[in-house]
Enzyme design. Structure first.
Site, PDB file in Angstrom:
ATOM      1  N   TYR A  33       0.829  -1.200   0.000  1.00  0.00           N
ATOM      2  CA  TYR A  33       0.000   0.000   0.000  1.00  0.00           C
ATOM      3  C   TYR A  33       0.863   1.248   0.000  1.00  0.00           C
ATOM      4  O   TYR A  33       2.075   1.178   0.204  1.00  0.00           O
ATOM      5  CB  TYR A  33      -0.945  -0.006   1.210  1.00  0.00           C
ATOM      6  CG  TYR A  33      -0.274   0.282   2.528  1.00  0.00           C
ATOM      7  CD1 TYR A  33       0.531  -0.674   3.140  1.00  0.00           C
ATOM      8  CD2 TYR A  33      -0.435   1.513   3.163  1.00  0.00           C
ATOM      9  CE1 TYR A  33       1.157  -0.400   4.348  1.00  0.00           C
ATOM     10  CE2 TYR A  33       0.179   1.785   4.375  1.00  0.00           C
ATOM     11  CZ  TYR A  33       0.973   0.825   4.965  1.00  0.00           C
ATOM     12  OH  TYR A  33       1.598   1.089   6.151  1.00  0.00           O
ATOM     13  N   LYS A 148       6.537  -1.992   1.797  1.00  0.00           N
ATOM     14  CA  LYS A 148       5.364  -1.395   2.458  1.00  0.00           C
ATOM     15  C   LYS A 148       4.186  -2.352   2.333  1.00  0.00           C
ATOM     16  O   LYS A 148       3.228  -2.132   1.584  1.00  0.00           O
ATOM     17  CB  LYS A 148       5.058  -0.009   1.881  1.00  0.00           C
ATOM     18  CG  LYS A 148       4.196   0.832   2.819  1.00  0.00           C
ATOM     19  CD  LYS A 148       4.225   2.283   2.418  1.00  0.00           C
ATOM     20  CE  LYS A 148       3.189   3.120   3.133  1.00  0.00           C
ATOM     21  NZ  LYS A 148       3.328   3.202   4.586  1.00  0.00           N
ATOM     22  N   GLU A 181      12.328   2.186  13.979  1.00  0.00           N
ATOM     23  CA  GLU A 181      11.429   3.255  13.520  1.00  0.00           C
ATOM     24  C   GLU A 181      10.127   3.152  14.312  1.00  0.00           C
ATOM     25  O   GLU A 181       9.936   2.209  15.082  1.00  0.00           O
ATOM     26  CB  GLU A 181      11.137   3.100  12.020  1.00  0.00           C
ATOM     27  CG  GLU A 181      10.451   1.784  11.686  1.00  0.00           C
ATOM     28  CD  GLU A 181      10.267   1.529  10.200  1.00  0.00           C
ATOM     29  OE1 GLU A 181      10.127   2.502   9.449  1.00  0.00           O
ATOM     30  OE2 GLU A 181      10.237   0.349   9.810  1.00  0.00           O
ATOM     31  N   LEU A 206      11.345   1.053   6.864  1.00  0.00           N
ATOM     32  CA  LEU A 206      10.734   1.550   5.634  1.00  0.00           C
ATOM     33  C   LEU A 206      11.443   2.853   5.242  1.00  0.00           C
ATOM     34  O   LEU A 206      11.666   3.711   6.103  1.00  0.00           O
ATOM     35  CB  LEU A 206       9.242   1.828   5.854  1.00  0.00           C
ATOM     36  CG  LEU A 206       8.513   2.246   4.583  1.00  0.00           C
ATOM     37  CD1 LEU A 206       8.277   1.033   3.677  1.00  0.00           C
ATOM     38  CD2 LEU A 206       7.197   2.921   4.890  1.00  0.00           C
TER      39      LEU A 206
HETATM   40  N1  PLP Z   1       7.823   3.634   8.825  1.00  0.00           N
HETATM   41  C1  PLP Z   1       6.719   2.885   8.754  1.00  0.00           C
HETATM   42  C2  PLP Z   1       6.728   1.522   9.345  1.00  0.00           C
HETATM   43  C3  PLP Z   1       5.555   3.379   8.127  1.00  0.00           C
HETATM   44  O1  PLP Z   1       4.448   2.621   8.050  1.00  0.00           O
HETATM   45  C4  PLP Z   1       5.570   4.688   7.596  1.00  0.00           C
HETATM   46  C5  PLP Z   1       4.383   5.251   6.948  1.00  0.00           C
HETATM   47  O2  PLP Z   1       3.329   4.696   6.930  1.00  0.00           O
HETATM   48  C6  PLP Z   1       6.748   5.449   7.710  1.00  0.00           C
HETATM   49  C7  PLP Z   1       7.857   4.887   8.314  1.00  0.00           C
HETATM   50  C8  PLP Z   1       6.808   6.856   7.145  1.00  0.00           C
HETATM   51  O3  PLP Z   1       6.844   6.801   5.762  1.00  0.00           O
HETATM   52  P1  PLP Z   1       6.306   8.016   4.866  1.00  0.00           P
HETATM   53  O4  PLP Z   1       7.134   9.206   5.240  1.00  0.00           O
HETATM   54  O5  PLP Z   1       6.582   7.566   3.480  1.00  0.00           O
HETATM   55  O6  PLP Z   1       4.877   8.198   5.181  1.00  0.00           O
END
Ligand code: PLP
Length: 285
Positions: A33, A148, A181, A206
Protein backbone atom coordinates in the site's frame (compact mmCIF):
# COMPACT_ATOMS: atom_id res chain seq x y z
CA UNK A 1 -20.09 15.19 -0.10
CA UNK A 2 -20.36 11.39 0.27
CA UNK A 3 -17.18 9.31 0.17
CA UNK A 4 -16.25 7.43 -2.99
CA UNK A 5 -13.89 4.45 -3.22
CA UNK A 6 -12.20 3.07 -6.31
CA UNK A 7 -12.33 -0.74 -6.56
CA UNK A 8 -10.93 -2.52 -9.62
CA UNK A 9 -12.17 -0.12 -12.26
CA UNK A 10 -15.27 1.20 -10.48
CA UNK A 11 -15.95 4.33 -8.44
CA UNK A 12 -18.40 3.26 -5.74
CA UNK A 13 -20.06 4.79 -2.69
CA UNK A 14 -17.65 4.04 0.16
CA UNK A 15 -20.23 2.04 2.15
CA UNK A 16 -20.92 -0.28 -0.82
CA UNK A 17 -17.29 -0.81 -1.81
CA UNK A 18 -15.95 -4.31 -1.10
CA UNK A 19 -13.53 -7.00 -2.24
CA UNK A 20 -14.00 -10.75 -2.51
CA UNK A 21 -13.49 -12.94 0.60
CA UNK A 22 -10.72 -14.78 -1.25
CA UNK A 23 -8.74 -11.67 -2.04
CA UNK A 24 -5.16 -12.60 -1.16
CA UNK A 25 -4.76 -9.35 0.70
CA UNK A 26 -7.52 -10.47 3.07
CA UNK A 27 -6.30 -14.07 3.45
CA UNK A 28 -2.49 -13.75 3.29
CA UNK A 29 -1.75 -10.01 3.65
CA UNK A 30 -0.34 -10.57 0.15
CA UNK A 31 -0.25 -6.96 -0.93
CA UNK A 32 1.25 -3.53 -0.52
CA UNK A 33 0.00 0.00 0.00
CA UNK A 34 0.83 3.68 -0.10
CA UNK A 35 -0.51 6.73 1.71
CA UNK A 36 -0.03 10.05 -0.06
CA UNK A 37 -0.72 13.36 1.64
CA UNK A 38 -2.90 15.91 -0.13
CA UNK A 39 -2.40 19.60 0.61
CA UNK A 40 -4.56 22.18 -1.11
CA UNK A 41 -5.96 19.45 -3.38
CA UNK A 42 -2.49 18.39 -4.61
CA UNK A 43 -0.41 15.36 -3.76
CA UNK A 44 2.92 15.71 -1.93
CA UNK A 45 5.81 13.62 -3.29
CA UNK A 46 3.57 11.74 -5.71
CA UNK A 47 6.50 10.42 -7.76
CA UNK A 48 8.33 9.18 -4.66
CA UNK A 49 5.26 7.29 -3.48
CA UNK A 50 4.68 5.73 -6.90
CA UNK A 51 8.36 4.72 -7.10
CA UNK A 52 8.11 3.06 -3.70
CA UNK A 53 4.82 1.36 -4.64
CA UNK A 54 6.47 -0.08 -7.73
CA UNK A 55 9.50 -1.17 -5.73
CA UNK A 56 7.38 -2.87 -3.03
CA UNK A 57 5.41 -4.67 -5.76
CA UNK A 58 8.59 -5.76 -7.55
CA UNK A 59 9.98 -7.18 -4.31
CA UNK A 60 6.83 -9.34 -4.13
CA UNK A 61 7.13 -10.19 -7.84
CA UNK A 62 4.08 -8.14 -8.83
CA UNK A 63 3.65 -5.37 -11.39
CA UNK A 64 1.85 -2.06 -11.08
CA UNK A 65 -1.83 -2.89 -11.75
CA UNK A 66 -1.87 -0.34 -14.58
CA UNK A 67 0.64 1.98 -16.22
CA UNK A 68 1.66 5.07 -14.26
CA UNK A 69 -0.30 7.63 -16.25
CA UNK A 70 -3.71 5.91 -15.87
CA UNK A 71 -2.86 5.19 -12.23
CA UNK A 72 -2.17 8.89 -11.66
CA UNK A 73 -5.42 9.70 -13.42
CA UNK A 74 -7.39 7.40 -11.09
CA UNK A 75 -5.66 8.92 -8.04
CA UNK A 76 -6.66 12.42 -9.16
CA UNK A 77 -10.19 11.23 -9.86
CA UNK A 78 -10.52 9.74 -6.36
CA UNK A 79 -9.29 12.99 -4.83
CA UNK A 80 -11.65 15.01 -7.04
CA UNK A 81 -14.71 12.82 -6.45
CA UNK A 82 -14.12 13.00 -2.68
CA UNK A 83 -13.60 16.77 -2.79
CA UNK A 84 -10.38 16.52 -0.75
CA UNK A 85 -8.39 19.69 -0.15
CA UNK A 86 -6.31 18.51 2.79
CA UNK A 87 -6.13 14.82 3.60
CA UNK A 88 -4.75 11.56 2.30
CA UNK A 89 -5.25 9.06 -0.47
CA UNK A 90 -4.77 5.36 0.35
CA UNK A 91 -3.74 2.99 -2.43
CA UNK A 92 -3.68 -0.78 -1.99
CA UNK A 93 -2.60 -3.44 -4.45
CA UNK A 94 -2.97 -7.15 -3.67
CA UNK A 95 -2.20 -10.30 -5.64
CA UNK A 96 -5.88 -10.60 -6.49
CA UNK A 97 -8.65 -13.12 -5.93
CA UNK A 98 -7.96 -16.86 -6.17
CA UNK A 99 -8.89 -20.09 -4.33
CA UNK A 100 -6.89 -20.10 -1.09
CA UNK A 101 -3.49 -21.69 -1.68
CA UNK A 102 -0.10 -20.36 -0.61
CA UNK A 103 1.76 -20.30 -3.98
CA UNK A 104 1.07 -17.43 -6.37
CA UNK A 105 -2.07 -18.00 -8.48
CA UNK A 106 -1.57 -18.13 -12.24
CA UNK A 107 -2.87 -15.37 -14.55
CA UNK A 108 -4.80 -13.67 -11.74
CA UNK A 109 -5.13 -9.90 -12.10
CA UNK A 110 -4.10 -7.93 -9.03
CA UNK A 111 -6.70 -5.99 -7.04
CA UNK A 112 -6.46 -2.21 -6.84
CA UNK A 113 -8.35 -0.23 -4.22
CA UNK A 114 -8.15 3.48 -3.43
CA UNK A 115 -9.86 5.53 -0.76
CA UNK A 116 -9.41 9.11 0.34
CA UNK A 117 -10.20 11.04 3.48
CA UNK A 118 -9.99 14.54 4.86
CA UNK A 119 -7.58 15.47 7.64
CA UNK A 120 -7.71 18.61 9.72
CA UNK A 121 -4.62 20.77 9.22
CA UNK A 122 -5.60 22.78 12.31
CA UNK A 123 -5.62 19.70 14.53
CA UNK A 124 -2.25 18.57 13.10
CA UNK A 125 -0.78 22.02 13.77
CA UNK A 126 -2.05 21.96 17.35
CA UNK A 127 -0.54 18.51 17.96
CA UNK A 128 2.79 19.74 16.58
CA UNK A 129 2.69 22.84 18.78
CA UNK A 130 2.26 20.74 21.91
CA UNK A 131 4.53 17.88 20.92
CA UNK A 132 3.71 14.22 21.44
CA UNK A 133 4.88 11.35 23.59
CA UNK A 134 6.19 7.99 22.41
CA UNK A 135 6.92 4.68 24.08
CA UNK A 136 9.53 2.08 23.09
CA UNK A 137 8.59 -1.52 22.28
CA UNK A 138 10.53 -4.52 20.95
CA UNK A 139 10.54 -4.70 17.14
CA UNK A 140 8.89 -8.06 16.42
CA UNK A 141 8.45 -7.57 12.65
CA UNK A 142 9.80 -9.64 9.75
CA UNK A 143 13.15 -9.08 8.03
CA UNK A 144 11.76 -7.10 5.03
CA UNK A 145 10.51 -3.92 6.64
CA UNK A 146 11.60 -2.03 3.53
CA UNK A 147 8.52 -3.42 1.74
CA UNK A 148 5.36 -1.40 2.46
CA UNK A 149 3.33 -4.55 3.00
CA UNK A 150 -0.24 -4.58 4.31
CA UNK A 151 0.97 -7.17 6.83
CA UNK A 152 0.91 -4.70 9.72
CA UNK A 153 0.01 -6.76 12.79
CA UNK A 154 3.17 -5.94 14.80
CA UNK A 155 2.68 -2.25 13.89
CA UNK A 156 -0.96 -2.43 14.99
CA UNK A 157 0.01 -4.03 18.32
CA UNK A 158 2.74 -1.43 18.87
CA UNK A 159 0.39 1.49 18.13
CA UNK A 160 -2.30 0.04 20.40
CA UNK A 161 0.22 -0.29 23.23
CA UNK A 162 1.14 3.36 22.69
CA UNK A 163 -2.53 4.34 22.76
CA UNK A 164 -3.17 2.28 25.91
CA UNK A 165 -0.32 4.17 27.59
CA UNK A 166 -1.58 7.58 26.44
CA UNK A 167 1.19 7.96 23.85
CA UNK A 168 0.94 8.92 20.18
CA UNK A 169 3.49 6.48 18.75
CA UNK A 170 5.65 3.49 19.60
CA UNK A 171 9.32 3.47 18.54
CA UNK A 172 10.41 -0.10 17.86
CA UNK A 173 13.75 -1.40 19.14
CA UNK A 174 15.75 -4.21 17.52
CA UNK A 175 17.57 -7.09 19.29
CA UNK A 176 20.75 -4.99 19.56
CA UNK A 177 18.91 -2.25 21.49
CA UNK A 178 18.91 0.11 18.50
CA UNK A 179 15.79 2.06 17.53
CA UNK A 180 14.45 0.98 14.13
CA UNK A 181 11.43 3.26 13.52
CA UNK A 182 7.92 4.05 14.71
CA UNK A 183 4.92 1.84 13.97
CA UNK A 184 4.03 4.17 11.08
CA UNK A 185 6.76 6.82 11.26
CA UNK A 186 10.53 7.26 11.02
CA UNK A 187 12.44 8.18 14.20
CA UNK A 188 14.99 10.99 14.59
CA UNK A 189 17.00 12.47 17.45
CA UNK A 190 19.05 15.59 18.03
CA UNK A 191 22.00 14.68 20.26
CA UNK A 192 23.17 16.82 23.21
CA UNK A 193 25.90 18.06 20.83
CA UNK A 194 23.20 19.26 18.39
CA UNK A 195 23.72 16.52 15.76
CA UNK A 196 20.61 15.46 13.82
CA UNK A 197 20.61 11.66 13.63
CA UNK A 198 18.39 9.13 11.85
CA UNK A 199 18.87 5.50 10.89
CA UNK A 200 20.14 4.74 7.37
CA UNK A 201 17.75 2.87 5.07
CA UNK A 202 18.11 -0.93 4.83
CA UNK A 203 15.78 -3.90 5.07
CA UNK A 204 15.29 -2.97 8.76
CA UNK A 205 13.12 0.10 8.16
CA UNK A 206 10.73 1.55 5.63
CA UNK A 207 12.41 4.18 3.48
CA UNK A 208 10.01 6.98 4.43
CA UNK A 209 9.20 9.43 1.67
CA UNK A 210 8.93 12.26 4.22
CA UNK A 211 12.30 11.21 5.65
CA UNK A 212 13.86 11.35 2.18
CA UNK A 213 12.38 14.76 1.38
CA UNK A 214 13.47 16.18 4.73
CA UNK A 215 17.01 14.87 4.13
CA UNK A 216 17.05 16.68 0.77
CA UNK A 217 15.82 19.88 2.45
CA UNK A 218 18.50 19.58 5.16
CA UNK A 219 21.09 19.29 2.44
CA UNK A 220 19.71 22.32 0.59
CA UNK A 221 19.80 24.34 3.81
CA UNK A 222 23.34 23.24 4.65
CA UNK A 223 22.19 21.44 7.82
CA UNK A 224 24.39 18.51 8.81
CA UNK A 225 22.93 15.02 9.25
CA UNK A 226 24.39 11.88 10.76
CA UNK A 227 22.96 8.74 9.19
CA UNK A 228 23.40 6.05 11.83
CA UNK A 229 21.43 3.87 14.20
CA UNK A 230 20.96 5.11 17.76
CA UNK A 231 20.33 3.34 21.05
CA UNK A 232 17.36 3.63 23.41
CA UNK A 233 19.73 5.36 25.88
CA UNK A 234 20.60 7.96 23.25
CA UNK A 235 16.89 8.39 22.58
CA UNK A 236 16.11 8.92 26.28
CA UNK A 237 18.98 11.38 26.73
CA UNK A 238 18.53 13.24 23.41
CA UNK A 239 18.27 17.02 23.38
CA UNK A 240 15.35 16.69 20.95
CA UNK A 241 13.36 13.86 19.40
CA UNK A 242 11.00 14.00 16.44
CA UNK A 243 9.35 11.70 13.92
CA UNK A 244 8.41 11.98 10.26
CA UNK A 245 5.63 10.52 8.12
CA UNK A 246 3.32 11.54 5.31
CA UNK A 247 0.46 12.22 7.72
CA UNK A 248 2.51 13.64 10.64
CA UNK A 249 5.06 15.64 8.57
CA UNK A 250 7.77 16.56 11.13
CA UNK A 251 6.36 16.04 14.60
CA UNK A 252 8.26 17.00 17.78
CA UNK A 253 8.39 14.41 20.58
CA UNK A 254 8.48 15.78 24.14
CA UNK A 255 8.43 12.55 26.14
CA UNK A 256 9.85 9.06 25.56
CA UNK A 257 8.68 6.37 28.00
CA UNK A 258 8.98 8.15 31.38
CA UNK A 259 11.70 10.49 30.19
CA UNK A 260 10.83 14.11 29.48
CA UNK A 261 12.82 15.38 26.48
CA UNK A 262 14.44 18.80 26.87
CA UNK A 263 12.11 21.13 28.78
CA UNK A 264 9.02 19.13 27.79
CA UNK A 265 8.21 21.45 24.89
CA UNK A 266 9.02 21.02 21.18
CA UNK A 267 12.70 21.73 20.60
CA UNK A 268 13.96 24.59 18.43
CA UNK A 269 15.54 22.34 15.80
CA UNK A 270 12.42 20.14 15.49
CA UNK A 271 10.28 23.25 15.09
CA UNK A 272 12.62 24.67 12.49
CA UNK A 273 12.59 21.39 10.55
CA UNK A 274 8.80 21.29 10.64
CA UNK A 275 8.73 24.78 9.15
CA UNK A 276 11.26 23.77 6.49
CA UNK A 277 9.12 20.73 5.63
CA UNK A 278 5.91 22.81 5.56
CA UNK A 279 7.60 25.21 3.13
CA UNK A 280 8.68 22.26 0.99
CA UNK A 281 5.06 21.00 0.97
CA UNK A 282 3.67 24.33 -0.12
CA UNK A 283 6.20 24.40 -2.98
CA UNK A 284 5.52 20.77 -3.97
CA UNK A 285 1.71 21.10 -3.76
N1 PLP B 1 7.82 3.63 8.82
C1 PLP B 1 6.72 2.88 8.75
C2 PLP B 1 6.73 1.52 9.34
C3 PLP B 1 5.55 3.38 8.13
O1 PLP B 1 4.45 2.62 8.05
C4 PLP B 1 5.57 4.69 7.60
C5 PLP B 1 4.38 5.25 6.95
O2 PLP B 1 3.33 4.70 6.93
C6 PLP B 1 6.75 5.45 7.71
C7 PLP B 1 7.86 4.89 8.31
C8 PLP B 1 6.81 6.86 7.15
O3 PLP B 1 6.84 6.80 5.76
P1 PLP B 1 6.31 8.02 4.87
O4 PLP B 1 7.13 9.21 5.24
O5 PLP B 1 6.58 7.57 3.48
O6 PLP B 1 4.88 8.20 5.18
Amino acid sequence: MSRIAYVNGQYLPHRDASVHIEDRGYQFADGVYEVVTIVGGRMIDEAGHLDRLERSLNELRMDLPMKREPLKFVMREVIRQNGIRDGIIYIQVTRGVAPRDHPFPKDTPSSLVMTAKRLSMERAAKTAEQGISVITVPDIRWARRDIKSVSLLPNVLAKQEAKDKGAYEAFQVDEDGMVTEGSSTNAWIVSQEGKIITRPTSNSILAGITRASLIKELDKNGIELELRSFTVDELHSAREVFLTSSTSYVLPVVKVDDQVIGNGHPGLISQKLRTIYENFMSEDA
